[in-house]
Motif scaffolding. Structure first.
Motif, PDB file in Angstrom:
ATOM      1  N   PRO A  53      10.125  20.853   7.426  1.00 26.60           N
ATOM      2  CA  PRO A  53      10.691  19.817   8.303  1.00 26.60           C
ATOM      3  C   PRO A  53       9.681  18.757   8.721  1.00 26.60           C
ATOM      4  O   PRO A  53      10.021  17.574   8.819  1.00 26.60           O
ATOM      5  N   TRP A  54       8.423  19.152   8.959  1.00 26.82           N
ATOM      6  CA  TRP A  54       7.424  18.174   9.399  1.00 26.82           C
ATOM      7  C   TRP A  54       6.981  17.230   8.284  1.00 26.82           C
ATOM      8  O   TRP A  54       6.325  16.225   8.546  1.00 26.82           O
ATOM      9  N   GLN A  55       7.379  17.537   7.020  1.00 26.89           N
ATOM     10  CA  GLN A  55       7.034  16.684   5.883  1.00 26.89           C
ATOM     11  C   GLN A  55       8.165  15.736   5.496  1.00 26.89           C
ATOM     12  O   GLN A  55       7.965  14.886   4.622  1.00 26.89           O
ATOM     13  N   GLU A  56       9.320  15.875   6.096  1.00 30.69           N
ATOM     14  CA  GLU A  56      10.464  15.048   5.725  1.00 30.69           C
ATOM     15  C   GLU A  56      10.283  13.606   6.203  1.00 30.69           C
ATOM     16  O   GLU A  56       9.542  13.320   7.143  1.00 30.69           O
ATOM     17  N   TYR A  57      10.976  12.692   5.522  1.00 29.61           N
ATOM     18  CA  TYR A  57      11.007  11.303   5.994  1.00 29.61           C
ATOM     19  C   TYR A  57      11.669  11.232   7.363  1.00 29.61           C
ATOM     20  O   TYR A  57      12.520  12.050   7.715  1.00 29.61           O
ATOM     21  N   TRP A  58      11.250  10.219   8.142  1.00 28.16           N
ATOM     22  CA  TRP A  58      11.895   9.960   9.417  1.00 28.16           C
ATOM     23  C   TRP A  58      11.857   8.465   9.670  1.00 28.16           C
ATOM     24  O   TRP A  58      11.283   7.708   8.885  1.00 28.16           O
ATOM     25  N   PHE A  59      12.481   8.027  10.741  1.00 29.66           N
ATOM     26  CA  PHE A  59      12.638   6.586  10.969  1.00 29.66           C
ATOM     27  C   PHE A  59      12.386   6.274  12.443  1.00 29.66           C
ATOM     28  O   PHE A  59      12.683   7.089  13.324  1.00 29.66           O
ATOM     29  N   ASP A  60      11.821   5.089  12.696  1.00 24.08           N
ATOM     30  CA  ASP A  60      11.731   4.582  14.057  1.00 24.08           C
ATOM     31  C   ASP A  60      11.869   3.070  14.035  1.00 24.08           C
ATOM     32  O   ASP A  60      11.898   2.441  12.981  1.00 24.08           O
ATOM     33  N   ASP A  61      11.956   2.475  15.234  1.00 25.59           N
ATOM     34  CA  ASP A  61      12.182   1.034  15.327  1.00 25.59           C
ATOM     35  C   ASP A  61      10.953   0.222  14.938  1.00 25.59           C
ATOM     36  O   ASP A  61      11.073  -0.926  14.513  1.00 25.59           O
ATOM     37  N   GLU A  62       9.760   0.792  15.093  1.00 23.33           N
ATOM     38  CA  GLU A  62       8.537   0.041  14.824  1.00 23.33           C
ATOM     39  C   GLU A  62       8.236  -0.075  13.345  1.00 23.33           C
ATOM     40  O   GLU A  62       7.899  -1.147  12.837  1.00 23.33           O
ATOM     41  N   PHE A  63       8.344   1.035  12.606  1.00 22.98           N
ATOM     42  CA  PHE A  63       7.938   1.051  11.203  1.00 22.98           C
ATOM     43  C   PHE A  63       9.102   1.223  10.225  1.00 22.98           C
ATOM     44  O   PHE A  63       8.937   1.021   9.030  1.00 22.98           O
ATOM     45  N   GLY A  64      10.241   1.622  10.705  1.00 29.60           N
ATOM     46  CA  GLY A  64      11.340   1.913   9.794  1.00 29.60           C
ATOM     47  C   GLY A  64      11.126   3.270   9.149  1.00 29.60           C
ATOM     48  O   GLY A  64      10.824   4.249   9.830  1.00 29.60           O
ATOM     49  N   GLY A  67       0.832  -1.194   0.000  1.00 29.62           N
ATOM     50  CA  GLY A  67       0.000   0.000   0.000  1.00 29.62           C
ATOM     51  C   GLY A  67       0.863   1.240   0.000  1.00 29.62           C
ATOM     52  O   GLY A  67       2.062   1.193  -0.296  1.00 29.62           O
ATOM     53  N   ALA A  68       0.250   2.374   0.353  1.00 28.27           N
ATOM     54  CA  ALA A  68       0.952   3.651   0.307  1.00 28.27           C
ATOM     55  C   ALA A  68       1.495   4.057   1.669  1.00 28.27           C
ATOM     56  O   ALA A  68       1.726   5.238   1.929  1.00 28.27           O
ATOM     57  N   ALA A  69       1.722   3.118   2.559  1.00 24.85           N
ATOM     58  CA  ALA A  69       2.253   3.390   3.896  1.00 24.85           C
ATOM     59  C   ALA A  69       3.199   2.250   4.290  1.00 24.85           C
ATOM     60  O   ALA A  69       3.115   1.153   3.715  1.00 24.85           O
ATOM     61  N   PRO A  70       4.130   2.474   5.217  1.00 19.27           N
ATOM     62  CA  PRO A  70       4.275   3.681   6.046  1.00 19.27           C
ATOM     63  C   PRO A  70       4.981   4.839   5.354  1.00 19.27           C
ATOM     64  O   PRO A  70       5.190   5.879   5.968  1.00 19.27           O
ATOM     65  N   TRP A  71       5.359   4.667   4.083  1.00 20.96           N
ATOM     66  CA  TRP A  71       5.913   5.788   3.339  1.00 20.96           C
ATOM     67  C   TRP A  71       5.598   5.590   1.862  1.00 20.96           C
ATOM     68  O   TRP A  71       5.325   4.477   1.397  1.00 20.96           O
ATOM     69  N   ASN A  72       5.539   6.658   1.140  1.00 19.93           N
ATOM     70  CA  ASN A  72       5.560   6.598  -0.317  1.00 19.93           C
ATOM     71  C   ASN A  72       6.460   7.720  -0.805  1.00 19.93           C
ATOM     72  O   ASN A  72       7.077   8.424   0.005  1.00 19.93           O
ATOM     73  N   ASP A  73       6.573   7.860  -2.105  1.00 17.90           N
ATOM     74  CA  ASP A  73       7.602   8.777  -2.610  1.00 17.90           C
ATOM     75  C   ASP A  73       7.042   9.963  -3.375  1.00 17.90           C
ATOM     76  O   ASP A  73       7.677  10.467  -4.293  1.00 17.90           O
ATOM     77  N   GLY A  74       5.862  10.433  -2.996  1.00 24.64           N
ATOM     78  CA  GLY A  74       5.425  11.705  -3.542  1.00 24.64           C
ATOM     79  C   GLY A  74       4.221  11.648  -4.448  1.00 24.64           C
ATOM     80  O   GLY A  74       3.489  10.665  -4.500  1.00 24.64           O
ATOM     81  N   LEU A  75       4.050  12.749  -5.186  1.00 25.99           N
ATOM     82  CA  LEU A  75       2.861  12.982  -6.005  1.00 25.99           C
ATOM     83  C   LEU A  75       3.220  12.997  -7.483  1.00 25.99           C
ATOM     84  O   LEU A  75       4.150  13.698  -7.896  1.00 25.99           O
ATOM     85  N   GLY A  86       6.519   8.311   6.501  1.00 24.95           N
ATOM     86  CA  GLY A  86       6.142   9.574   5.890  1.00 24.95           C
ATOM     87  C   GLY A  86       5.534   9.386   4.513  1.00 24.95           C
ATOM     88  O   GLY A  86       6.244   9.164   3.537  1.00 24.95           O
ATOM     89  N   GLU A  87       4.186   9.431   4.440  1.00 29.45           N
ATOM     90  CA  GLU A  87       3.509   9.280   3.151  1.00 29.45           C
ATOM     91  C   GLU A  87       2.619  10.488   2.874  1.00 29.45           C
ATOM     92  O   GLU A  87       2.159  11.168   3.783  1.00 29.45           O
ATOM     93  N   VAL A  88       2.395  10.736   1.589  1.00 24.97           N
ATOM     94  CA  VAL A  88       1.526  11.827   1.160  1.00 24.97           C
ATOM     95  C   VAL A  88       0.361  11.208   0.397  1.00 24.97           C
ATOM     96  O   VAL A  88       0.537  10.276  -0.387  1.00 24.97           O
TER      97      VAL A  88
END
Length: 440
Positions: free
Chosen positions: A175-186, A120-128, A189-191
């Motif tokens: 800054p709030w739209q940038e990709y980020w990482f965590d241990d749960e999802f890796g 699907g389009a989560a936990p990240w995708n690469d734009g519009l 950041g999706e749009v």
């Protein structure tokens, strides 16, 4: 969403002069009451309204309201390299519209897409991505972004990847739209749910950073060139999405990060409004750089169901002098006392199963309402937009939600998440309803 009676659409005389070319049989003009003399309009026979189902909140599942081969088709969008294996573009939240640019009709399409390797389009995708065409039937080509980003993937007009394009006084990715990482999802950041609008000579993209983003909510981009961009973020979104933070949202979202999602744009004359998920709106400043500040966002005056369920994808469309407020709602099945199946826009509960993701619509004399009781306008056509083609024909988009229900069945998932359009029918100035074109 664009006010259908206030957009710049190609007229019949212009089309006959040869501007639009051949539209194909399925795109022949739909004659509306506004195009007829007064006496002819009064005599015109319109399709009837169907009586509302009782009690209010039941879902209409009749096959007449489904997108079918006789009233709909899938857009032949140009494939990207990632689309070759599937053979088509995987898309949710399909958006299509028609504008007049340099005297000619220009159709645009966009939506939520995914990256290779994710379901699907989560936990990240690469734009519009954006596609354009001279006709609803195409040819649909990816927007030419090669002059903006040589060597980059064609058609991608905005992405968190473009953060390196930020310059003093010009922000592309906040800054709030940038990709980020965590241990749960890796990677996160999706749009999602983009809409593209041509308003007062400029191109605007309204979209939403999704549930896995650092801040979740709607934002607006403005092009400094043409439909392909380059786009930058408006001033009002440099620090956050539109509106104030909400208290609800998925558990994995940080407190204070969740804002109104699925932002949509409505324009009429020289004014523009942001329609936010799923019951509030805000007027834009004249420079379109932010919404007009207010303590509390005003809410549409609606006729809610007895127990209002979660509604998504709010969209306003004007036709015949009336305002149509469109929502996406899950039809959930349960058992009646006699053992028969009950279909209703219920809240989730044990014994209720998601079936179809429908488009429900209400009508009003004014943008803010009060809006009528809702009716089922399209089965499985939820989270869409309504638009007019270059001849005034009425259409809706659909995508067949693969998340649950009918289109999540393994036998159907290959045909889900599509870029589809379906004809609409209007029941006239007395009925004032829009439905998926029903069978005769």
């Amino acid at each position: 969403m664009t006010g259908s009676e206030n957009g710049t659409h190609v007229g019949r005389r212009t089309l006959l002069a040869g501007i639009a070319g051949s539209m194909g049989v399925a795109a022949l003009p739909t004659v509306t009451a506004q195009a007829l003399p007064a006496n002819a309009a009064a005599a015109k026979q319109y399709p009837p309204n169907w009586p509302g189902l009782e009690p209010y909140g039941l879902a209409d599942t009749r096959k007449d309201l489904w997108p079918r081969e006789d009233n709909s088709f899938l857009l032949p969008l140009e494939l990207r390299p990632r689309d070759k294996e599937l053979g088509r573009v995987w898309m949710r939240d399909t958006y299509v519209n028609c504008f007049v640019v340099d005297g000619r009709p220009l159709y645009v399409a966009t939506g939520t897409t995914r990256v290779p390797g994710l379901q699907g389009a989560a936990p990240w995708n690469d734009g519009l991505f954006v596609w354009t065409a001279p006709s609803l039937h195409g040819p649909w080509r990816l927007a030419d972004t090669t002059g903006i980003r040589p060597g980059a993937e064609r058609g991608k007009v905005w992405s968190p990847e473009f953060v390196g394009e930020n310059r003093p006084g010009r922000t592309v990715v906040a800054p709030w739209q940038e990709y980020w990482f965590d241990d749960e999802f890796g990677k996160r950041g999706e749009v999602w749910a983009p809409e593209l609008h041509h308003y007062r000579g400029k191109w605007y993209l309204v979209a939403c950073m999704g549930d896995h983003s650092q801040k979740v909510g709607s934002f607006l981009l403005v092009s400094e060139g043409g439909v392909a961009g380059p786009y930058r973020l408006v001033e009002g979104n440099l620090d956050k999405p539109f509106g104030d933070p909400l208290t609800d949202g998925p558990e994995f979202i940080e407190p204070g990060a969740y804002h109104h999602i699925d932002g949509s744009l409505y324009t009429e004359g020289a004014d523009a409004w942001l329609v936010l998920h799923n019951h509030v709106y805000a007027k834009f400043r004249q420079d379109m750089e932010d919404i007009v500040p207010t303590t509390n966002l005003p809410a549409f005056q609606q006729t809610p169901y007895t127990l209002e369920p979660y509604l998504e994808g709010a969209y306003v469309f004007k036709h015949g002098g009336k305002y149509y407020l469109v929502h996406a709602a899950w039809d959930r099945t349960s058992a009646n006392d006699d053992g028969s199946t009950r279909h209703a826009y219920d809240r989730p509960r044990t014994g209720r199963t998601q079936y179809q993701y429908d488009a429900v619509v209400a009508v009003a004399d004014r943008f803010e309402g009060p809006y009528s009781e809702r009716w089922t306008a399209g089965v499985g056509a939820g989270h869409n937009n309504f638009f007019k083609d270059s001849e005034g024909g009425l259409w809706a988009t659909f995508f067949r939600n693969p998340a649950a229900g009918y289109w999540a069945d393994p036998s159907r998932t290959h045909d889900a998440a599509v870029a589809g359009v379906v004809r609409l029918e209007w029941t006239g100035p007395k009925g004032n309803r829009l439905y998926v074109r029903r069978q005769a």
